[in-house]
Design an enzyme around this catalytic site. Sequence first.
Site, PDB file in Angstrom:
ATOM      1  N   CYS A  91       0.852  -1.186   0.000  1.00  0.00           N
ATOM      2  CA  CYS A  91       0.000   0.000   0.000  1.00  0.00           C
ATOM      3  C   CYS A  91       0.889   1.239   0.000  1.00  0.00           C
ATOM      4  CB  CYS A  91      -0.880  -0.029   1.246  1.00  0.00           C
ATOM      5  SG  CYS A  91      -1.959   1.400   1.399  1.00  0.00           S
ATOM      6  N   HIS A 133      -9.114  -3.583  -2.218  1.00  0.00           N
ATOM      7  CA  HIS A 133      -8.157  -2.825  -1.389  1.00  0.00           C
ATOM      8  C   HIS A 133      -8.548  -1.340  -1.348  1.00  0.00           C
ATOM      9  CE1 HIS A 133      -3.805  -1.972  -0.139  1.00  0.00           C
ATOM     10  NE2 HIS A 133      -4.251  -0.767  -0.475  1.00  0.00           N
ATOM     11  N   GLU A 134      -8.909  -0.792  -2.520  1.00  0.00           N
ATOM     12  CA  GLU A 134      -9.243   0.639  -2.576  1.00  0.00           C
ATOM     13  C   GLU A 134     -10.593   0.936  -1.926  1.00  0.00           C
ATOM     14  OE1 GLU A 134      -6.839   2.434  -3.227  1.00  0.00           O
ATOM     15  OE2 GLU A 134      -5.631   0.936  -4.248  1.00  0.00           O
ATOM     16  N   HIS A 137     -10.167   1.307   1.626  1.00  0.00           N
ATOM     17  CA  HIS A 137      -9.675   2.649   2.002  1.00  0.00           C
ATOM     18  C   HIS A 137     -10.837   3.624   2.210  1.00  0.00           C
ATOM     19  CE1 HIS A 137      -5.324   2.656   1.928  1.00  0.00           C
ATOM     20  NE2 HIS A 137      -5.257   2.105   0.730  1.00  0.00           N
TER      21      HIS A 137
HETATM   22 ZN   LIG Z   1      -3.640   1.141  -0.073  1.00  0.00          ZN
END
Ligand SMILES: [Zn+2]
Length: 163
Positions: A91, A133-134, A137
């Site tokens: 990341c 993953h995004e 976030h």
């Molecule tokens: Zn990330």
Amino acid sequence: MSLRAVRQTGDPILRKESKEVIDLTDRLKELIVDMKDTMKELGGCGLAAVQVGVLKRIIICAPNEDEGIVVLINPEIINASDELIEDSEGCLSVDGYRGKVLRPKSIVVKAKDENMKDIEFDAEDFFARVICHEVDHLNGVLYTDKVLDGTLEEIREESGDNA
Ligand SMILES: [Zn+2]
């Protein structure tokens, strides 16, 4: 073009929930351009607006050379395969580390594109991983929250697929 500073783990903004985009203002369009430049500069494969300090539900992904950069606004994962894949992740907000995370092999994504047009598509494997993953976030979640026990490791060289 301007590059934006990527927030690093420990910065409280990374733990906040991003807000839905109602209007794609000129300011947000400029943000998207800057996000693309910043991601390219850092050699990443994904970036969420919160990582550059803006709490809006905007992510960009560059899953491979052919696809170019995919912009997703208000992305939602509306379906995910039961099959999970274990793979290594990094990341841009957790500099210098990688670790293994389980993610669905395939997902169905609903979002708006760069023109605020509704889109829906399937994503598999690495592309699915980057989107998951995004989207995490946008909900204040980092991959380090989900990393498989004992797999987080310090790395010396950037591998070019951080998100
Ligand atoms: Zn990330």
